[in-house]
Design a protein around this motif. Structure first.
Motif, mmCIF file in Angstrom:
data_model
loop_
_atom_site.group_PDB
_atom_site.id
_atom_site.type_symbol
_atom_site.label_atom_id
_atom_site.label_comp_id
_atom_site.label_asym_id
_atom_site.label_seq_id
_atom_site.Cartn_x
_atom_site.Cartn_y
_atom_site.Cartn_z
ATOM 1 N N ARG A 136 0.830 -1.212 0.000
ATOM 2 C CA ARG A 136 0.000 0.000 0.000
ATOM 3 C C ARG A 136 0.862 1.258 0.000
ATOM 4 O O ARG A 136 0.565 2.222 -0.718
ATOM 5 C CB ARG A 136 -0.911 -0.011 1.221
ATOM 6 C CG ARG A 136 -1.734 1.259 1.380
ATOM 7 C CD ARG A 136 -2.503 1.270 2.688
ATOM 8 N NE ARG A 136 -3.048 2.587 2.980
ATOM 9 C CZ ARG A 136 -3.614 2.910 4.134
ATOM 10 N NH1 ARG A 136 -3.707 2.009 5.107
ATOM 11 N NH2 ARG A 136 -4.074 4.134 4.324
ATOM 12 N N LEU A 137 1.945 1.241 0.750
ATOM 13 C CA LEU A 137 2.798 2.429 0.845
ATOM 14 C C LEU A 137 3.538 2.714 -0.458
ATOM 15 O O LEU A 137 3.656 3.869 -0.879
ATOM 16 C CB LEU A 137 3.793 2.270 1.992
ATOM 17 C CG LEU A 137 3.204 2.465 3.391
ATOM 18 C CD1 LEU A 137 4.192 2.032 4.457
ATOM 19 C CD2 LEU A 137 2.787 3.916 3.594
ATOM 20 N N ILE A 138 4.058 1.677 -1.085
ATOM 21 C CA ILE A 138 4.746 1.887 -2.365
ATOM 22 C C ILE A 138 3.764 2.458 -3.390
ATOM 23 O O ILE A 138 4.070 3.416 -4.109
ATOM 24 C CB ILE A 138 5.378 0.582 -2.866
ATOM 25 C CG1 ILE A 138 6.527 0.165 -1.950
ATOM 26 C CG2 ILE A 138 5.897 0.748 -4.307
ATOM 27 C CD1 ILE A 138 7.115 -1.195 -2.258
ATOM 28 N N ASN A 139 2.563 1.871 -3.451
ATOM 29 C CA ASN A 139 1.563 2.366 -4.390
ATOM 30 C C ASN A 139 1.097 3.772 -4.024
ATOM 31 O O ASN A 139 0.794 4.582 -4.899
ATOM 32 C CB ASN A 139 0.369 1.411 -4.429
ATOM 33 C CG ASN A 139 0.700 0.100 -5.125
ATOM 34 O OD1 ASN A 139 1.622 0.043 -5.939
ATOM 35 N ND2 ASN A 139 -0.028 -0.944 -4.804
ATOM 36 N N TYR A 140 1.053 4.067 -2.724
ATOM 37 C CA TYR A 140 0.632 5.396 -2.276
ATOM 38 C C TYR A 140 1.599 6.458 -2.785
ATOM 39 O O TYR A 140 1.191 7.525 -3.265
ATOM 40 C CB TYR A 140 0.557 5.426 -0.749
ATOM 41 C CG TYR A 140 -0.100 6.673 -0.192
ATOM 42 C CD1 TYR A 140 -1.444 6.667 0.158
ATOM 43 C CD2 TYR A 140 0.621 7.858 -0.013
ATOM 44 C CE1 TYR A 140 -2.054 7.807 0.662
ATOM 45 C CE2 TYR A 140 0.018 8.994 0.499
ATOM 46 C CZ TYR A 140 -1.315 8.955 0.836
ATOM 47 O OH TYR A 140 -1.919 10.088 1.321
ATOM 48 N N SER A 141 2.884 6.165 -2.689
ATOM 49 C CA SER A 141 3.879 7.124 -3.156
ATOM 50 C C SER A 141 3.753 7.354 -4.659
ATOM 51 O O SER A 141 3.854 8.479 -5.140
ATOM 52 C CB SER A 141 5.284 6.618 -2.819
ATOM 53 O OG SER A 141 6.263 7.503 -3.321
ATOM 54 N N LEU A 142 3.508 6.277 -5.398
ATOM 55 C CA LEU A 142 3.354 6.405 -6.846
ATOM 56 C C LEU A 142 2.134 7.245 -7.196
ATOM 57 O O LEU A 142 2.146 8.015 -8.156
ATOM 58 C CB LEU A 142 3.234 5.021 -7.481
ATOM 59 C CG LEU A 142 4.480 4.133 -7.412
ATOM 60 C CD1 LEU A 142 4.175 2.743 -7.952
ATOM 61 C CD2 LEU A 142 5.636 4.756 -8.181
ATOM 62 N N ASP A 143 1.080 7.090 -6.394
ATOM 63 C CA ASP A 143 -0.170 7.791 -6.687
ATOM 64 C C ASP A 143 -0.213 9.220 -6.153
ATOM 65 O O ASP A 143 -0.911 10.067 -6.699
ATOM 66 C CB ASP A 143 -1.358 7.011 -6.107
ATOM 67 C CG ASP A 143 -1.562 5.669 -6.793
ATOM 68 O OD1 ASP A 143 -1.101 5.508 -7.932
ATOM 69 O OD2 ASP A 143 -2.192 4.787 -6.180
ATOM 70 N N HIS A 144 0.545 9.495 -5.068
ATOM 71 C CA HIS A 144 0.412 10.784 -4.397
ATOM 72 C C HIS A 144 1.694 11.618 -4.370
ATOM 73 O O HIS A 144 1.646 12.788 -4.024
ATOM 74 C CB HIS A 144 -0.056 10.583 -2.951
ATOM 75 C CG HIS A 144 -1.416 10.004 -2.835
ATOM 76 N ND1 HIS A 144 -1.646 8.647 -2.926
ATOM 77 C CD2 HIS A 144 -2.633 10.584 -2.627
ATOM 78 C CE1 HIS A 144 -2.952 8.420 -2.790
ATOM 79 N NE2 HIS A 144 -3.561 9.571 -2.609
ATOM 80 N N GLY A 145 2.839 11.029 -4.666
ATOM 81 C CA GLY A 145 4.087 11.774 -4.605
ATOM 82 C C GLY A 145 4.882 11.436 -3.355
ATOM 83 O O GLY A 145 4.367 10.879 -2.387
ATOM 84 N N LEU A 146 6.171 11.821 -3.373
ATOM 85 C CA LEU A 146 7.104 11.420 -2.315
ATOM 86 C C LEU A 146 6.742 11.983 -0.953
ATOM 87 O O LEU A 146 6.700 11.259 0.044
ATOM 88 C CB LEU A 146 8.522 11.836 -2.697
ATOM 89 C CG LEU A 146 9.618 11.496 -1.690
ATOM 90 C CD1 LEU A 146 9.697 9.993 -1.464
ATOM 91 C CD2 LEU A 146 10.961 12.051 -2.167
ATOM 92 N N SER A 147 6.481 13.263 -0.866
ATOM 93 C CA SER A 147 6.271 13.874 0.442
ATOM 94 C C SER A 147 5.046 13.298 1.142
ATOM 95 O O SER A 147 5.091 12.967 2.331
ATOM 96 C CB SER A 147 6.140 15.399 0.314
ATOM 97 O OG SER A 147 5.035 15.744 -0.516
#
Length: 254
Positions: free
Chosen positions: A206-217
Motif C-alpha cells: 500500500r505504501l509503495i503504491n501510495y507514493s506512486l499515486d500521491h508523490g514522495l512527500s
C-alpha cells in the motif's frame, strides 16, 4: 472455451487470458471475466499471490478491434473503470508474466501489475496515438514512472515496439527469461513472497503504491502513520522470532 482460466495451487493463483487465436484481445466478455475474478481473488483466503499471464504467443494485444467496430469505444457497460479498479484493488501481490505481445490496452494491464517478468518473446507497444484514443487505464502516468518521461514519450509518440531486453534495460521489466522458464520462475518468486508476514506485506504494498499515486512527500507522511500503527501490533518476542527466521533464510541463500 472459457476466455479466462484461473488455477490456485498452494496459495498462488495463476490467471490466464485465454483467447489465443485473437492474441488475447480484450473483448467485453474477457474484461468482465477479469473484473469478476479479481474481485473474487481480493477476498479469497486461499490466494496469497496472483500471477497474470496470457495463453499462446500474446499477453494481450489490447482491445478487440473487431468488437469495437460494432459496439464503439464508449459502449454502455464496457466495464472500463470497473475492470481497472478490480485489478488495482486486488490488495495482494500481482506478478505479470509477460509471455508475448503486450500492446496498448494489454500494455496498460501489464503496468497495473506490481512486478513484471518477461519472456524473450515479449514485446511492448503503446499505439493509442495511432488509434486516436487517449489512454484510460493509467498508462500515461505509470509508464513514465517506470522508464522516465523521455522514454515514455518515445514509446507513446512513435508507437514503436520495444523488445524484452530493451524493456529490461529501461527498467520496465525486472528480468527476461526463456519462454519455458517464465512461469516456473514466477511461481518461485511467488513462493518467496508468501514467506512474508501478510499484514506487513500488505502495508508495504500500500505504501509503495501510495507514493506512486500521491508523490514522495505525502508518501513519506503516510509511511510514518502506518509504521507507527503497525508497530503497536507486534510484540518484542514476535519481532525476535521473525528476525531469526530472516537470518536463517539469508544464510541458506548464501
Amino acid at each position: 472455451m472459457s476466455v479466462l482460466l484461473s488455477h490456485t495451487d498452494e496459495g498462488v493463483t495463476t490467471v490466464t487470458l485465454n483467447r489465443p487465436e485473437q492474441l488475447n484481445a480484450l473483448s467485453l466478455e474477457l474484461r468482465a471475466a477479469l473484473a469478476q475474478e479479481f474481485k473474487r481473488l481480493a477476498t479469497d483466503q486461499a490466494t496469497d499471490v496472483v500471477i497474470l499471464t496470457g495463453s499462446g504467443r500474446s499477453f494481450s494485444a489490447g482491445l478487440d478491434l473487431k468488437e469495437l467496430g460494432q459496439t464503439g469505444l464508449q459502449s454502455e457497460g464496457d466495464g472500463g473503470p470497473e475492470f481497472h479498479d478490480a485489478v488495482r484493488n486486488l490488495g495482494k501481490p500481482l506478478i505479470g508474466a509477460i509471455n508475448g505481445f503486450a500492446i496498448t490496452g494489454g500494455f496498460e494491464i501489464a503496468l497495473m501489475c506490481d512486478i513484471l517478468i518477461a519472456s524473450e518473446q515479449a514485446k511492448f507497444a503503446d499505439t493509442h496515438v495511432r488509434m486516436g484514443v487517449v489512454p484510460g487505464w493509467g498508462l500515461s502516468q505509470r509508464l513514465s514512472m517506470l522508464v522516465g518521461a523521455s522514454r515514455a514519450k518515445e514509446m507513446s509518440y512513435s508507437a514503436r515496439y520495444v523488445d524484452a531486453h530493451t524493456a529490461a534495460n529501461w527498467g520496465l521489466v525486472n528480468r527476461v527469461l526463456a519462454a519455458d522458464e517464465l512461469i516456473p520462475y514466477c511461481l518461485e518468486l511467488a513462493k518467496d513472497i508468501q514467506a512474508a508476514d501478510r499484514d506487513t506485506l500488505q502495508a508495504v504494498q500500500r505504501l509503495i503504491n501510495y507514493s506512486l499515486d500521491h508523490g514522495l512527500s505525502e508518501g513519506i507522511e503516510e509511511e510514518g502513520k502506518i509504521s507507527r500503527a503497525h508497530a503497536k501490533k507486534i510484540s518484542a518476542a514476535a519481532l525476535d522470532e521473525r528476525r531469526d527466521t530472516v537470518m536463517d533464510a539469508g544464510r541458506k541463500q548464501h
